[in-house]
Design a protein around this motif. Structure first.
Motif, mmCIF file in Angstrom:
data_model
loop_
_atom_site.group_PDB
_atom_site.id
_atom_site.type_symbol
_atom_site.label_atom_id
_atom_site.label_comp_id
_atom_site.label_asym_id
_atom_site.label_seq_id
_atom_site.Cartn_x
_atom_site.Cartn_y
_atom_site.Cartn_z
ATOM 1 N N MET A 168 0.635 -1.070 -0.042
ATOM 2 C CA MET A 168 0.068 -0.092 -0.019
ATOM 3 C C MET A 168 0.716 1.309 0.025
ATOM 4 O O MET A 168 0.637 2.282 -0.554
ATOM 5 N N LEU A 169 2.052 1.425 0.972
ATOM 6 C CA LEU A 169 2.906 2.365 0.643
ATOM 7 C C LEU A 169 3.540 2.728 -0.425
ATOM 8 O O LEU A 169 3.774 3.618 -0.985
ATOM 9 N N MET A 170 3.869 1.588 -1.102
ATOM 10 C CA MET A 170 4.660 1.735 -2.371
ATOM 11 C C MET A 170 3.725 2.256 -3.580
ATOM 12 O O MET A 170 4.246 2.972 -4.225
ATOM 13 N N SER A 171 2.528 1.536 -3.455
ATOM 14 C CA SER A 171 1.540 2.322 -4.611
ATOM 15 C C SER A 171 1.248 3.681 -4.321
ATOM 16 O O SER A 171 0.969 4.324 -5.214
ATOM 17 N N ALA A 172 1.115 4.092 -2.754
ATOM 18 C CA ALA A 172 0.992 5.497 -2.806
ATOM 19 C C ALA A 172 2.100 6.322 -3.171
ATOM 20 O O ALA A 172 1.754 7.339 -3.526
ATOM 21 N N CYS A 173 3.115 5.902 -3.051
ATOM 22 C CA CYS A 173 4.490 6.589 -3.617
ATOM 23 C C CYS A 173 4.504 6.690 -5.082
ATOM 24 O O CYS A 173 5.117 7.835 -5.794
ATOM 25 N N GLN A 174 4.076 5.729 -5.706
ATOM 26 C CA GLN A 174 3.891 5.728 -7.152
ATOM 27 C C GLN A 174 3.120 6.603 -7.875
ATOM 28 O O GLN A 174 2.934 6.609 -9.129
ATOM 29 N N LYS A 175 1.956 7.061 -7.336
ATOM 30 C CA LYS A 175 1.017 7.725 -8.001
ATOM 31 C C LYS A 175 1.685 9.137 -8.463
ATOM 32 O O LYS A 175 2.565 9.806 -8.099
ATOM 33 N N THR A 176 1.073 9.524 -9.300
ATOM 34 C CA THR A 176 1.557 10.669 -10.292
ATOM 35 C C THR A 176 1.312 12.017 -9.418
ATOM 36 O O THR A 176 0.187 12.190 -8.900
ATOM 37 N N ALA A 177 2.283 12.774 -9.207
ATOM 38 C CA ALA A 177 2.207 14.235 -8.617
ATOM 39 C C ALA A 177 0.863 14.987 -9.267
ATOM 40 O O ALA A 177 0.763 15.003 -10.260
ATOM 41 N N THR A 178 0.571 15.729 -8.340
ATOM 42 C CA THR A 178 -0.771 16.486 -8.769
ATOM 43 C C THR A 178 -0.655 18.143 -9.202
ATOM 44 O O THR A 178 -1.343 18.646 -9.225
ATOM 45 N N GLY A 179 0.641 18.595 -8.977
ATOM 46 C CA GLY A 179 1.009 19.853 -9.170
ATOM 47 C C GLY A 179 1.004 20.754 -8.214
ATOM 48 O O GLY A 179 0.767 20.376 -7.008
ATOM 49 N N PRO A 180 1.492 21.991 -8.150
ATOM 50 C CA PRO A 180 2.008 22.446 -9.287
ATOM 51 C C PRO A 180 3.487 21.584 -9.671
ATOM 52 O O PRO A 180 4.100 21.211 -8.818
ATOM 53 N N LEU A 181 3.597 21.360 -11.055
ATOM 54 C CA LEU A 181 4.861 20.380 -11.365
ATOM 55 C C LEU A 181 5.480 21.469 -12.598
ATOM 56 O O LEU A 181 5.182 22.225 -13.237
ATOM 57 N N GLU A 182 6.935 21.299 -12.392
ATOM 58 C CA GLU A 182 7.947 22.066 -13.290
ATOM 59 C C GLU A 182 7.891 21.464 -14.546
ATOM 60 O O GLU A 182 7.897 20.236 -14.686
ATOM 61 N N THR A 183 7.700 22.286 -15.713
ATOM 62 C CA THR A 183 7.125 21.924 -16.999
ATOM 63 C C THR A 183 7.938 22.527 -17.883
ATOM 64 O O THR A 183 7.951 23.789 -17.829
ATOM 65 N N ARG A 184 8.885 22.060 -18.746
ATOM 66 C CA ARG A 184 9.610 22.528 -19.712
ATOM 67 C C ARG A 184 9.094 22.385 -21.187
ATOM 68 O O ARG A 184 8.838 21.182 -21.716
ATOM 69 N N TYR A 185 8.897 23.382 -22.009
ATOM 70 C CA TYR A 185 8.429 23.353 -23.375
ATOM 71 C C TYR A 185 9.636 23.918 -24.200
ATOM 72 O O TYR A 185 10.493 24.756 -24.098
ATOM 73 N N GLU A 186 9.775 23.100 -25.187
ATOM 74 C CA GLU A 186 10.955 23.031 -26.204
ATOM 75 C C GLU A 186 10.493 23.124 -27.714
ATOM 76 O O GLU A 186 9.695 22.246 -27.863
ATOM 77 N N LEU A 187 11.182 23.606 -28.425
ATOM 78 C CA LEU A 187 11.020 23.872 -30.081
ATOM 79 C C LEU A 187 12.348 23.892 -30.509
ATOM 80 O O LEU A 187 13.237 24.733 -30.240
ATOM 81 N N THR A 188 12.693 23.135 -31.466
ATOM 82 C CA THR A 188 13.656 22.704 -32.085
ATOM 83 C C THR A 188 13.610 22.680 -33.523
ATOM 84 O O THR A 188 12.543 22.407 -34.109
ATOM 85 N N GLY A 189 14.529 23.102 -34.555
ATOM 86 C CA GLY A 189 14.442 23.194 -35.906
ATOM 87 C C GLY A 189 15.670 23.903 -36.318
ATOM 88 O O GLY A 189 16.781 24.013 -35.794
ATOM 89 N N ASP A 190 15.345 24.460 -37.558
ATOM 90 C CA ASP A 190 16.113 25.258 -38.433
ATOM 91 C C ASP A 190 16.927 26.411 -37.394
ATOM 92 O O ASP A 190 15.934 27.222 -37.076
ATOM 93 N N ALA A 191 18.121 26.323 -37.204
ATOM 94 C CA ALA A 191 18.531 27.629 -36.508
ATOM 95 C C ALA A 191 18.400 28.952 -36.958
ATOM 96 O O ALA A 191 18.485 29.819 -36.035
ATOM 97 N N GLN A 192 17.890 29.111 -38.127
ATOM 98 C CA GLN A 192 17.667 30.563 -38.624
ATOM 99 C C GLN A 192 16.176 30.823 -38.825
ATOM 100 O O GLN A 192 15.756 31.890 -39.272
ATOM 101 N N ALA A 193 15.458 29.928 -38.119
ATOM 102 C CA ALA A 193 13.926 30.267 -38.071
ATOM 103 C C ALA A 193 13.389 30.877 -36.865
ATOM 104 O O ALA A 193 14.238 30.789 -35.774
ATOM 105 N N THR A 194 12.440 31.468 -37.097
ATOM 106 C CA THR A 194 11.651 32.169 -35.923
ATOM 107 C C THR A 194 10.376 31.471 -35.815
ATOM 108 O O THR A 194 9.930 31.005 -36.502
#
Length: 120
Positions: free
Chosen positions: A16-42
């Motif tokens: 029971m303790l192990m399953s409680a620890c494995q639950k997904t965090a509910t936030g607030p959560l650190e979230t990184r957004y990334e865009l990659t592609g042509d280095a000359q693009a905007t």
């Protein structure tokens, strides 16, 4: 027999303790957004997430160079990153608590959209 029952009870409590620890965090959560592609693009990246009141909130950056990234702390719920490159192909990625949750690569000149459930 008493020892066996005690062992079974201890194992049950551990599971029971192990399953409680494995639950997904509910936030607030650190979230990184990334865009990659042509280095000359905007791009004009747009991020939609859920605010503290549970309402959708969209943040759009005017004009950014590729590669681009933004780190936000957001609440549980769906989040979306969208952008269209000025040229070339673009890839988007969303990483929550250092775990990749969405990745999409678009065709040349086409908009990309990454969607993910955060903390769900």
């Amino acid at each position: 027999m008493k020892r066996s029952l005690a062992s079974i009870a201890l194992m049950g409590a551990t599971v029971m303790l192990m399953s409680a620890c494995q639950k997904t965090a509910t936030g607030p959560l650190e979230t990184r957004y990334e865009l990659t592609g042509d280095a000359q693009a905007t791009v004009t990246p747009s991020i939609t997430s859920v605010d503290d009141s549970g309402e959708p909130r969209t943040v759009t950056e005017e004009k950014a160079n590729v590669p681009w990234s933004q780190l936000l702390v957001i609440n549980q719920g769906e989040t979306v990153l969208e952008a269209t490159p000025s040229k070339g192909a673009l890839a988007c990625r969303i990483v929550v608590e250092k775990k990749e949750v969405a990745k999409v690569t678009g065709a040349s000149g086409q908009k990309v959209t990454c969607k993910a459930g955060v903390g769900e």
